[in-house]
Design an enzyme around this catalytic site. Structure first.
Site, PDB file in Angstrom:
ATOM      1  N   SER A  42       0.802  -1.230   0.000  1.00 36.48           N
ATOM      2  CA  SER A  42       0.000   0.000   0.000  1.00 36.48           C
ATOM      3  C   SER A  42       0.833   1.278   0.000  1.00 36.48           C
ATOM      4  O   SER A  42       0.282   2.379  -0.006  1.00 36.48           O
ATOM      5  CB  SER A  42      -0.929   0.019   1.207  1.00 36.48           C
ATOM      6  OG  SER A  42      -1.874  -1.020   1.079  1.00 36.48           O
ATOM      7  N   CYS A 130     -16.716  -9.339  16.488  1.00 33.13           N
ATOM      8  CA  CYS A 130     -17.943  -8.592  16.158  1.00 33.13           C
ATOM      9  C   CYS A 130     -19.216  -9.276  16.674  1.00 33.13           C
ATOM     10  O   CYS A 130     -20.103  -8.618  17.232  1.00 33.13           O
ATOM     11  CB  CYS A 130     -18.034  -8.398  14.647  1.00 33.13           C
ATOM     12  SG  CYS A 130     -17.467  -9.821  13.711  1.00 33.13           S
ATOM     13  N   HIS A 243     -24.433  -7.885  10.997  1.00 32.40           N
ATOM     14  CA  HIS A 243     -24.625  -9.254  11.470  1.00 32.40           C
ATOM     15  C   HIS A 243     -25.967  -9.324  12.211  1.00 32.40           C
ATOM     16  O   HIS A 243     -26.309  -8.419  12.985  1.00 32.40           O
ATOM     17  CB  HIS A 243     -23.536  -9.653  12.471  1.00 32.40           C
ATOM     18  CG  HIS A 243     -22.173  -9.870  11.894  1.00 32.40           C
ATOM     19  ND1 HIS A 243     -21.866  -9.802  10.553  1.00 32.40           N
ATOM     20  CD2 HIS A 243     -20.996 -10.174  12.536  1.00 32.40           C
ATOM     21  CE1 HIS A 243     -20.578 -10.057  10.384  1.00 32.40           C
ATOM     22  NE2 HIS A 243     -20.020 -10.282  11.557  1.00 32.40           N
TER      23      HIS A 243
HETATM   24  P1  NAP Z   1      -8.995  -6.374   5.187  1.00 32.20           P
HETATM   25  O1  NAP Z   1     -10.043  -5.527   4.556  1.00 32.20           O
HETATM   26  O2  NAP Z   1      -8.486  -7.545   4.454  1.00 32.20           O
HETATM   27  O3  NAP Z   1      -7.749  -5.426   5.581  1.00 32.20           O
HETATM   28  C1  NAP Z   1      -6.573  -5.940   6.105  1.00 32.20           C
HETATM   29  C2  NAP Z   1      -5.636  -4.794   6.477  1.00 32.20           C
HETATM   30  O4  NAP Z   1      -4.457  -5.334   7.085  1.00 32.20           O
HETATM   31  C3  NAP Z   1      -5.161  -3.989   5.286  1.00 32.20           C
HETATM   32  O5  NAP Z   1      -4.986  -2.651   5.667  1.00 32.20           O
HETATM   33  C4  NAP Z   1      -3.820  -4.646   4.975  1.00 32.20           C
HETATM   34  O6  NAP Z   1      -2.927  -3.807   4.264  1.00 32.20           O
HETATM   35  C5  NAP Z   1      -3.313  -4.890   6.369  1.00 32.20           C
HETATM   36  N1  NAP Z   1      -2.285  -5.904   6.403  1.00 32.20           N
HETATM   37  C6  NAP Z   1      -2.368  -7.187   6.011  1.00 32.20           C
HETATM   38  N2  NAP Z   1      -1.186  -7.813   6.173  1.00 32.20           N
HETATM   39  C7  NAP Z   1      -0.334  -6.904   6.666  1.00 32.20           C
HETATM   40  C8  NAP Z   1       1.037  -6.913   7.039  1.00 32.20           C
HETATM   41  N3  NAP Z   1       1.762  -8.020   6.934  1.00 32.20           N
HETATM   42  N4  NAP Z   1       1.590  -5.768   7.504  1.00 32.20           N
HETATM   43  C9  NAP Z   1       0.853  -4.659   7.614  1.00 32.20           C
HETATM   44  N5  NAP Z   1      -0.438  -4.561   7.280  1.00 32.20           N
HETATM   45  C10 NAP Z   1      -1.023  -5.682   6.810  1.00 32.20           C
HETATM   46  O7  NAP Z   1      -9.475  -6.953   6.569  1.00 32.20           O
HETATM   47  P2  NAP Z   1     -10.452  -6.292   7.675  1.00 32.20           P
HETATM   48  O8  NAP Z   1     -11.813  -6.803   7.498  1.00 32.20           O
HETATM   49  O9  NAP Z   1     -10.250  -4.830   7.730  1.00 32.20           O
HETATM   50  O10 NAP Z   1      -9.916  -6.970   8.979  1.00 32.20           O
HETATM   51  C11 NAP Z   1      -8.616  -6.773   9.452  1.00 32.20           C
HETATM   52  C12 NAP Z   1      -8.449  -7.524  10.768  1.00 32.20           C
HETATM   53  O11 NAP Z   1      -9.273  -6.920  11.756  1.00 32.20           O
HETATM   54  C13 NAP Z   1      -8.891  -8.989  10.706  1.00 32.20           C
HETATM   55  O12 NAP Z   1      -7.886  -9.814  10.240  1.00 32.20           O
HETATM   56  C14 NAP Z   1      -9.271  -9.259  12.114  1.00 32.20           C
HETATM   57  O13 NAP Z   1      -8.159  -9.664  12.897  1.00 32.20           O
HETATM   58  C15 NAP Z   1      -9.785  -7.925  12.593  1.00 32.20           C
HETATM   59  N6  NAP Z   1     -11.254  -7.874  12.544  1.00 32.20           N
HETATM   60  C16 NAP Z   1     -11.887  -7.815  13.709  1.00 32.20           C
HETATM   61  C17 NAP Z   1     -13.234  -7.757  13.750  1.00 32.20           C
HETATM   62  C18 NAP Z   1     -13.913  -7.742  15.047  1.00 32.20           C
HETATM   63  O14 NAP Z   1     -14.839  -8.455  15.198  1.00 32.20           O
HETATM   64  N7  NAP Z   1     -13.522  -6.967  16.024  1.00 32.20           N
HETATM   65  C19 NAP Z   1     -13.986  -7.752  12.595  1.00 32.20           C
HETATM   66  C20 NAP Z   1     -13.341  -7.823  11.383  1.00 32.20           C
HETATM   67  C21 NAP Z   1     -11.957  -7.872  11.402  1.00 32.20           C
HETATM   68  P3  NAP Z   1      -2.803  -3.865   2.651  1.00 32.20           P
HETATM   69  O15 NAP Z   1      -3.990  -3.130   2.123  1.00 32.20           O
HETATM   70  O16 NAP Z   1      -1.521  -3.165   2.403  1.00 32.20           O
HETATM   71  O17 NAP Z   1      -2.790  -5.308   2.283  1.00 32.20           O
HETATM   72  C1  3JM Z   2     -12.380 -11.400  12.200  1.00 29.18           C
HETATM   73  O1  3JM Z   2      -5.301 -12.910  10.550  1.00 29.18           O
HETATM   74  C2  3JM Z   2      -6.292 -13.515  10.888  1.00 29.18           C
HETATM   75  O2  3JM Z   2      -6.311 -14.747  10.993  1.00 29.18           O
HETATM   76  C3  3JM Z   2      -7.519 -12.704  11.214  1.00 29.18           C
HETATM   77  C4  3JM Z   2      -8.778 -13.415  11.011  1.00 29.18           C
HETATM   78  C5  3JM Z   2     -10.001 -12.655  11.483  1.00 29.18           C
HETATM   79  C6  3JM Z   2     -10.305 -12.452  12.847  1.00 29.18           C
HETATM   80  C7  3JM Z   2      -9.322 -12.825  13.903  1.00 29.18           C
HETATM   81  O3  3JM Z   2      -9.233 -14.002  14.270  1.00 29.18           O
HETATM   82  O4  3JM Z   2      -8.650 -11.914  14.375  1.00 29.18           O
HETATM   83  C8  3JM Z   2     -10.883 -12.195  10.508  1.00 29.18           C
HETATM   84  C9  3JM Z   2     -12.055 -11.572  10.872  1.00 29.18           C
HETATM   85  C10 3JM Z   2     -11.506 -11.844  13.188  1.00 29.18           C
HETATM   86  C11 3JM Z   2     -11.902 -11.661  14.600  1.00 29.18           C
HETATM   87  O5  3JM Z   2     -12.480 -10.622  14.922  1.00 29.18           O
HETATM   88  O6  3JM Z   2     -11.703 -12.554  15.427  1.00 29.18           O
END
Ligand code: NAP
Ligand code: 3JM
Length: 335
Positions: A42, A130, A243
């Protein structure tokens, strides 16, 4: 004068990161400097903050020097590697991943339920899953009143929970099918358009999924009650945002549906939408872009005298992730 803070957003280009930035703007978070971090892919992009472009930088070990607040949503492995470094650099890290949630010493916080777990100073604070967040916001007032002994929940989860690539996949599959083309399947094991997949995150040894066990374990930790028996079935549905959950609870003391409605009408973060005679109940589309947890279909369970059934809906990217994290940061700044 109000103190201003240096705030870093790790995962800024993602579905959650983007909403975290919008939440900081909308809530006028007291920002001094803001830094957007993502992967090397990015670098070269900019993202707007309050009308001005901010360059996206590569997340690195020294990204957090001179920063005080780090919001993480870049996946569990990225959090495992970088969140402890950010904390050591003096940040409070509010981590959206599952990496640290069940660590006994790490607070797992939903501000409507356990704000007292937010402590001053640097360190990691975990944001729950979430599906857990919206359920505990609705159940906490009931648990406090009549103690919940058992929960059986089935979820109907939007594709945005899987990230940006899943939003694109559902959109493309719908367009391909409308054009009479074979839909491409990349993100999920099966076609998600016009389908329901009873499979979120990986399968575990007990044949539940990791997402289901997140709901079990995180709910007990947030409500601070390991005696609650919980069973979850989590299902991905072809919805973009929001959700929905069918939640069945059994309580120690009997509570009537009217008493539940009265309790939830004054509960923080909850909006009761329940008038079935007028077809009033929450839906995923109603929740989109909002920060509240919407509850309807509150009724007595016909199979158990101390059973209550509820329908709980919330925007998974807002209250389910971004808003909850920013709310935690707001409380932290006041500690
Ligand atoms: P997403 O749309 O796929 O975005 C992933 C983000 O992480 C992008 O900004 C990506 O950057 C960055 N990233 C991936 N690999 C990286 C690395 N090695 N170094 C630095 N940045 C990196 O996913 P999302 O839905 O936003 O979710 C992201 C994370 O938030 C999930 O994996 C999960 O752990 C958490 N999450 C939590 C909830 C919750 O319930 N609280 C809900 C959804 C997600 P690039 O654009 O450069 O690839
Ligand atoms: C929601 O890197 C990962 O495996 C992230 C997968 C993920 C998660 C998580 O386990 O952190 C995707 C979407 C979640 C979450 O909120 O638990």
């Amino acid at each position: 004068m109000e103190r201003l803070w240096n705030v870093a957003v790790a995962g800024a280009t993602g579905a959650v990161g983007n909403q975290m930035i919008r939440c900081l703007e909308e809530r006028d978070f007291p920002v001094k400097n803001i830094r957007f971090l993502a992967s090397a892919r990015s670098v070269g992009k900019t993202l707007p903050y309050k009308g001005k472009p901010v360059a996206v930088e590569e997340l690195k070990e020294d990204s957090f020097n001179d920063f005080e607040i780090a919001l993480f949503s870049a996946g569990a492995s990225t959090s495992l590697r970088f969140a402890p470094l950010a904390a050591r650099a003096g940040c409070v890290v509010i981590d959206n991943s599952s990496a640290f949630r069940m660590e006994p010493k790490i607070p797992l916080v939903v501000p409507e339920c356990n704000p007292q777990r937010i402590v001053a100073g640097p360190g990691i604070i975990a944001n729950p899953n979430c599906s857990t967040i919206q359920m505990v916001v609705a159940l906490k007032p009931i648990h406090d009143q009549v103690r919940i002994k058992r929960i059986i929940v089935s979820t109907y989860q939007a594709v945005s929970g899987t990230g940006q690539k899943a939003i694109v996949e559902l959109r493309n599959q719908i367009a391909d099918l409308a054009a009479g083309k074979e839909p491409e399947i990349k993100v999920y094991p099966y076609q998600i358009a016009y389908n329901c997949l009873p499979h979120i995150d990986v399968f575990l040894e007990n044949d539940y999924t990791k997402e289901e066990m997140k709901m079990v374990n995180e709910t007990r930790k947030i409500l601070e009650d390991d005696t609650i028996r919980i069973s979850a079935t989590t299902v991905r549905v072809p919805v973009f945002y929001g959700h929905s959950e069918a939640v069945y609870i059994e309580t120690e003391k009997k509570i009537t549906p009217q008493e539940v409605k009265d309790l939830l009408r004054t509960a923080p973060g909850v909006v009761v939408m329940d008038d079935v005679a007028k077809k009033v109940y929450p839906t995923a589309l109603v929740s989109e872009g909002k920060d509240e947890v919407f509850v309807g279909r509150i009724r007595e369970d016909i199979s158990h005298e101390k059973g209550i059934v509820l329908w709980v809906v919330s925007d998974n990217i807002r209250k389910g992730a971004a808003t909850n994290a920013v709310q935690i940061a707001e409380i932290w700044t006041k500690r």
